[in-house]
Design an enzyme around this catalytic site. Structure first.
Site, PDB file in Angstrom:
ATOM      1  N   LYS A 104       0.842  -1.199   0.000  1.00  0.00           N
ATOM      2  CA  LYS A 104       0.000   0.000   0.000  1.00  0.00           C
ATOM      3  C   LYS A 104       0.878   1.251   0.000  1.00  0.00           C
ATOM      4  CE  LYS A 104      -3.633   2.248   2.739  1.00  0.00           C
ATOM      5  NZ  LYS A 104      -4.421   2.190   3.985  1.00  0.00           N
ATOM      6  N   HIS A 110       0.966   4.244  -3.094  1.00  0.00           N
ATOM      7  CA  HIS A 110       0.441   5.580  -2.810  1.00  0.00           C
ATOM      8  C   HIS A 110       1.507   6.668  -2.791  1.00  0.00           C
ATOM      9  CE1 HIS A 110      -2.943   3.040  -1.647  1.00  0.00           C
ATOM     10  NE2 HIS A 110      -3.688   4.094  -1.895  1.00  0.00           N
ATOM     11  N   HIS A 163      -3.272   0.595  -9.049  1.00  0.00           N
ATOM     12  CA  HIS A 163      -3.802  -0.515  -8.252  1.00  0.00           C
ATOM     13  C   HIS A 163      -5.333  -0.517  -8.264  1.00  0.00           C
ATOM     14  CE1 HIS A 163      -3.552   2.849  -5.380  1.00  0.00           C
ATOM     15  NE2 HIS A 163      -4.553   2.278  -4.739  1.00  0.00           N
ATOM     16  N   ARG A 175     -12.954  11.274   6.933  1.00  0.00           N
ATOM     17  CA  ARG A 175     -11.749  10.518   7.239  1.00  0.00           C
ATOM     18  C   ARG A 175     -11.037  11.123   8.449  1.00  0.00           C
ATOM     19  NH1 ARG A 175      -9.870   7.413   2.859  1.00  0.00           N
ATOM     20  NH2 ARG A 175      -7.667   8.029   3.045  1.00  0.00           N
ATOM     21  N   LYS A 209      -5.369   9.633   8.970  1.00  0.00           N
ATOM     22  CA  LYS A 209      -5.210   9.022   7.647  1.00  0.00           C
ATOM     23  C   LYS A 209      -4.044   9.669   6.904  1.00  0.00           C
ATOM     24  CE  LYS A 209      -7.887   6.351   6.086  1.00  0.00           C
ATOM     25  NZ  LYS A 209      -7.874   4.859   6.147  1.00  0.00           N
ATOM     26  N   CYS A 234     -14.091   3.418   1.437  1.00  0.00           N
ATOM     27  CA  CYS A 234     -13.216   3.401   0.270  1.00  0.00           C
ATOM     28  C   CYS A 234     -11.921   2.704   0.671  1.00  0.00           C
ATOM     29  CB  CYS A 234     -12.864   4.806  -0.204  1.00  0.00           C
ATOM     30  SG  CYS A 234     -13.992   6.108   0.318  1.00  0.00           S
ATOM     31  N   SER A 235     -11.533   1.683  -0.081  1.00  0.00           N
ATOM     32  CA  SER A 235     -10.297   0.990   0.271  1.00  0.00           C
ATOM     33  C   SER A 235      -9.840   0.146  -0.908  1.00  0.00           C
ATOM     34  CB  SER A 235     -10.501   0.139   1.538  1.00  0.00           C
ATOM     35  OG  SER A 235      -9.268  -0.331   2.032  1.00  0.00           O
ATOM     36  N   GLU A 245      -5.856   4.772  -9.192  1.00  0.00           N
ATOM     37  CA  GLU A 245      -6.678   3.590  -8.978  1.00  0.00           C
ATOM     38  C   GLU A 245      -7.663   3.359 -10.114  1.00  0.00           C
ATOM     39  OE1 GLU A 245      -7.210   3.925  -4.137  1.00  0.00           O
ATOM     40  OE2 GLU A 245      -8.831   4.679  -5.397  1.00  0.00           O
TER      41      GLU A 245
END
Length: 227
Positions: A36, A40, A51, A70, A74, A86-87, A148
């Site tokens: 991850k 990012h 991704h 959020r 985060k 969202c993930s 994404e």
């Protein structure tokens, strides 16, 4: 891959950076896996690292949409308002399975529990409506960003909420009119929206929302909407 100092970041969120996301090409074909963290970093995004992700839009039986803000912990887009959840699906057998996007739906069930505290037994992955996919790229700051292909999942049911404060600062159910007011506040700088949520609100959301009981007309698993 670039070395980034994460010592100033939230410890719980830093641990999640080790999760393995699914690397894809621009047509959503799986080509590998990476952390991850690497997925990012703008430095990698600028080189094309892409991704798979998902966005859940959860409505109650009054047709109100669950929004979350959020948490400030985060790493990307802290404090921003966004859709229900969202993930990313992870690179494991259960979440890689592509038939009817069941792997992505399982990931959504997992994250609805992790973020919002919704018991697993309250959300069956097969209840989720997979509508379409959206491709987008956005910077959060000078270091972190998103790149994404986002699976759009709709779900209408009443659920039990017990949010994790490390993930979520606040949450609320909104009507269409209340969301439009929030969008106006974002336009004037009073609040911030995540870029993917803003894209979906500006293009598709209200049309889909008007037809919550007739979503099949909007199902398009062939096209990837490039924003």
């Amino acid at each position: 891959m670039p070395e980034i100092n994460t010592s100033h970041l939230d410890e719980q969120q830093v641990q999640l950076l080790a999760e393995m996301c699914i690397l894809i090409d621009e047509n959503d074909n799986k080509i590998g896996a990476d952390t991850k963290k690497n997925c990012h970093l703008n430095e990698n995004i600028d080189k094309g690292l892409l991704h798979r992700a998902f966005s859940v839009f959860l409505f109650n039986t009054e047709n109100k949409l669950l929004l979350q803000q959020r948490s400030d912990a985060k790493i990307t887009f802290p404090g921003c308002f966004t859709n229900s959840c969202c993930s990313h699906p992870l690179s494991n057998p259960g979440e890689l399975e592509e038939n009817d996007a069941i792997g992505v739906k399982r990931a959504a069930q997992r994250r609805l529990k992790a973020e919002l505290g919704i018991p697993l037994e309250e959300v069956d992955p097969n209840e989720m409506h997979y509508l379409t996919r959206i491709y987008y790229k956005a910077q959060s700051d000078g270091i972190w960003g998103e790149h994404e292909i986002d699976y759009i999942l709709f779900l209408k049911k009443n659920v039990t909420l017990n949010p994790d404060p490390n993930e979520i600062k606040s949450y609320c159910y909104v009507s269409k009119e209340e969301l439009k007011e929030l969008v106006k506040k974002a336009a004037s700088g009073e609040v911030k929206l995540t870029p993917w949520f803003k894209i979906i609100v500006d293009t598709f959301l209200f049309k889909w929302w008007d037809n919550l009981n007739h979503l099949s007309q909007f199902v398009d698993h062939e096209k990837i909407h490039r924003m």
